[in-house]
Write an enzyme that holds these catalytic residues in place. Structure first.
Site, PDB file in Angstrom:
ATOM      1  N   ASP A 140       1.047  -7.771   2.123  1.00 16.72           N
ATOM      2  CA  ASP A 140       1.219  -6.334   1.924  1.00 16.72           C
ATOM      3  C   ASP A 140       2.697  -5.972   1.813  1.00 16.72           C
ATOM      4  OD1 ASP A 140       0.912  -3.614   1.809  1.00 16.72           O
ATOM      5  OD2 ASP A 140      -0.423  -3.469   3.529  1.00 16.72           O
TER       6      ASP A 140
ATOM      7  N   SER B   1       4.067   2.127   8.383  1.00 11.53           N
ATOM      8  CA  SER B   1       3.793   1.145   7.336  1.00 11.53           C
ATOM      9  C   SER B   1       5.069   0.811   6.587  1.00 11.53           C
ATOM     10  CB  SER B   1       2.763   1.699   6.355  1.00 11.53           C
ATOM     11  OG  SER B   1       1.491   1.805   6.950  1.00 11.53           O
TER      12      SER B   1
ATOM     13  N   HIS C 272       0.823  -1.213   0.000  1.00  7.06           N
ATOM     14  CA  HIS C 272       0.000   0.000   0.000  1.00  7.06           C
ATOM     15  C   HIS C 272       0.859   1.267   0.000  1.00  7.06           C
ATOM     16  CE1 HIS C 272       0.273  -0.227   4.553  1.00  7.06           C
ATOM     17  NE2 HIS C 272       0.296   1.093   4.418  1.00  7.06           N
TER      18      HIS C 272
END
Length: 749
Positions: free
Chosen positions: A220, A684, A91
């Site tokens: 991810d 992230s 992402h």
């Protein structure tokens, strides 16, 4: 002491050990350059096996050398080979992959694995920043109680001194609400290329349904590579640049994760507000969060309706939409958990303790005694201002056209007024660059629908005294019927708005219909909604063209209202709140002099440590600490027609044959796992490390029950969701047929 602690643990039952581990607080986003003094002994008690200098050491190779601030702090990444190979989240590169995609070559849907260095794809605008130096400069900045101007001058001098004669970049950042200041120096690389990315059916498996939710089954991750000049120094993109050679890259462990294993995360968390007072929490709960949820919901649903009809639009808006949806669900979750766990009430209890401490001593009472009462009074009058600011940022500036108009046409207008040819040329050239970015993924029909929907919300939701006059000027240019104070019709239509009493606007169309009609006309004629019109304007810019532009008139009118009616109370109130927050945090630290306080996250490198642990979100429900590929197939079978749970045929085949290679853990292919690490947005892509500092996973999300964690941490509930490094390598090698990428990594089993 640690030996006795270990013996004590060894004699306890497994249930007792789990209970002790889960009750321990792993809260804290610590500054690595202070960890040796503040945290290392505690890290040892949790299980770290690295020496302190192995974690952070500016004089030699250490973990921080392999951790990257990606794209200015939007995400974190880590080096995983001696050839500049970088791991981050899917992402985090979602928008970049979308920009590299076309309907004919849809990398976002199909994935991508570069066969060699020459096949790697340059990513426009990407940056990778390495932390070179950290330093506490509080004494230099705050010497002799300076005013704001002096603080700014000192910060400028410090950053200049830190970078003079180098290619480094530096920033001085306030900590603890401005009670301290720290200097950070970075080396920034700008030639970043895409190496590999799984299809979104893997990298974004579960999509928005599973976002912020456990159990999770998402691969991810994305692979990038940093390129440098022949001297290994930062260089703009050039075909003959070479892979960056780092001083340190992470070793990868395939030993797998077990419950109670030590886990450490290093990265760049973006923003927390852990020291908020109860009035601020109440305003978020009852006011600002509700407005954000409303406006983000309007924008995302409008965009989605167009994205579902066109692959061009879907790819063009993919990154923006994903970011908006992430934020939208975040505020829903945060609001839910602030209410469910009565965070304002818990803050209020803490404030009672602070107030009692302040009142117990005359000097403390004079310094700190009025902080909480003043804060309560300020927030009591702040709600409508806060509402307007949210509608300004996310409503009026929500469409692409309005921000572009304001920030590009305004400088040209000012330059034209000055009649300075150099200024006019500079402003025009800057706007020309902005134009290219603006129209790269601009879909007038989508932006028009977004504009109209947000305009309606702003018009209908804002109280009359905070509704910009420009709205009625644009929508109701015709005559109006005058009434007196009692509401009796005067019977005479006038264009003038100067009267005693009120005014009723008479029309055969509703405000919503007028907004639709005005918006359609505006988008059909505005400079900023058509590239050809914008190019023609830039070729011969005039003030008249700018001031006649409908989109410019709209946003200029909103900003003018803000400056005339809202700016002063807003800036004044924000200044008062900042001053009170600073004093409150100073008081907390004075009240508890032996307690180590960490500063709120602000996109500077942080260290957090904890355990691999399951959790129980509510009575009768217990979650395991890991998920496997079995869960992917279960969701797929339960919802075979749901695109969020689609599974590529090749992954199904690998599952059915159990062709997991060396990446299986006792026959299971672990996909995601949980730790107690304290993270937030910006983390992230952060490396998740074991006790030896080896890479075991990549952090990508938090859990639903901890959505209030940016404000208040519940150790029993707060979890970090990580993609297991074994699953990452399995997807690269077995699914992507890209073993050559795995072969350049340093792996221990």
């Amino acid at each position: 002491m640690l030996r006795h602690f270990s013996l004590l643990i060894a004699g306890m039952s497994l249930v007792a050990v789990q209970t002790l581990a889960q009750s321990r607080s792993y809260e804290g986003m610590w500054l690595p350059f202070k960890a040796k003094d503040l945290n290392y002994a505690d890290m040892q008690s949790v299980g770290v096996a690295l020496p302190a200098d192995g974690v952070y050491n500016e004089a030699g190779p250490s973990l921080e050398d392999a951790v990257i601030r990606l794209n200015g702090g939007s995400c974190t990444a880590e080096l995983i080979s001696s050839q500049g190979l970088v791991l981050t989240n899917h992402h985090c590169a979602y928008d970049d992959v979308a920009n590299l995609s076309t309907p004919e070559n849809d990398l976002l849907t199909n994935g991508f694995w570069a066969a060699n260095h020459g096949a790697e794809l340059p990513i426009e605008g990407a940056t990778a920043e390495f932390l070179i130096h950290s330093e506490d400069v509080t004494a230099q900045v705050l010497k002799d109680n300076p005013d704001e101007k002096t603080i700014e001058e000192r910060i400028e001098a410090l950053t200049k001194a830190a970078t003079e004669g180098t290619a480094y970049e530096a920033e001085v950042v306030p900590m603890y609400a401005g009670n301290e200041y720290y200097l950070f120096v970075y080396e920034v690389y700008t030639d970043i290329r895409l190496v590999g990315v799984p299809p979104s059916a893997i990298g974004k498996y579960g999509y928005d349904q599973d976002n912020w939710v456990w159990p999770r089954h998402t691969g991810d991750f994305t692979l990038l590579r940093i390129y440098a000049g022949k001297d290994n120094k930062p260089a703009d993109y050039a075909p003959d640049n070479v892979p960056f050679k780092p001083t340190r890259h992470l070793t990868i462990s395939l030993a797998g994760v077990k419950e109670n294993d030590y886990a450490m995360v290093m990265g760049y968390p973006g923003s927390t507000t852990r020291y908020l007072t109860s009035p601020a929490v109440n305003m978020a709960l009852q006011g600002s969060n509700q407005v954000k949820i409303h406006l983000f919901g309007i924008k995302t649903s409008t965009m989605r309706s167009f994205m579902d009809q066109s692959d061009n639009v879907r790819l063009g808006l993919a990154g923006e939409y994903a970011s908006l949806m992430n934020t939208y669900k975040y505020f829903i979750g945060q609001t839910t958990m602030l209410s469910r766990y009565d965070i304002a009430g818990k803050k209020a209890e803490e404030e009672k303790t602070f107030q009692a401490w302040a009142d117990a001593d005359p000097a403390r009472k004079e310094k700190y005694g009025a902080i909480l009462s003043d804060m309560k009074a300020i927030y009591g009058d702040y709600g409508s201002i806060d509402q307007f600011m949210n509608y300004l940022y996310f409503g009026a500036l929500g469409p692409a056209s309005t921000g572009f108009a304001f920030f590009n046409l305004n400088p040209i207008r000012g330059a034209l007024a000055s009649k300075d040819e150099a200024n006019i040329a500079a402003a025009t050239e800057k706007a020309r660059g902005g134009m290219e970015e603006h129209f790269k993924a601009f879909y007038p029909e989508v932006d028009q629908a977004v504009f109209a929907a947000l305009f309606k919300a702003f018009y209908n939701d804002m109280p009359a005294e905070l509704r910009p006059e420009i709205f009625d000027e644009l929508l109701y240019p015709e005559r109006t019927v005058m009434v007196d104070d009692q509401g009796d019709k005067k019977g005479k239509k006038k264009k003038s708005k100067k009267q005693k009493g009120g005014e009723i606007l008479v029309t055969d169309r509703s405000p919503e219909e007028r907004i639709d009609a005005w918006t359609a006309q505006a988008y059909a004629t505005s400079i900023v909604t058509d590239k050809a019109r914008m190019e023609a304007f830039l070729a011969a810019p005039t003030r008249e063209a700018i001031e006649a532009d409908p989109i410019f008139k709209y946003i200029q009118g909103v900003i003018a209202f803000y400056r005339g009616k809202v700016a002063l109370p807003y800036i004044t109130t924000e200044g008062q709140i900042e001053s009170l927050n600073k004093a409150y945090i100073q008081g907390l630290r004075e009240m508890n002099p032996t307690k180590a306080y960490y500063p709120d996250a602000n996109s500077t490198m942080r260290l957090t440590y904890g355990k691999v642990l399951p959790y129980q979100p509510r009575d009768g429900v217990a979650y395991n600490y890991f998920t496997t590929i079995e869960g992917i197939m279960e969701k797929y079978r339960e919802k075979p027609k749901d695109p969020d749970y689609f599974v590529p045929e090749k992954l199904v085949s690998l599952y059915e044959s159990k062709d997991y290679g060396r990446y299986a853990d006792n026959g299971r292919l672990i996909v995601n796992f949980l730790t107690t690490n304290d993270i937030t947005g910006g983390n992230s892509g952060s490396p998740v490390l074991n006790a030896k500092g080896e890479l075991i996973g990549c952090a990508f999300d938090g859990n639903w029950e901890a959505m209030a964690g940016d404000i208040y941490v519940f150790p029993k509930l707060n979890r970090t969701i990580c993609v297991d490094i074994g699953y990452v390598l399995f997807i690269i090698e077995k699914f992507g047929n890209a073993k050559h990428i795995v072969d350049e990594m340093t792996i221990v089993e």
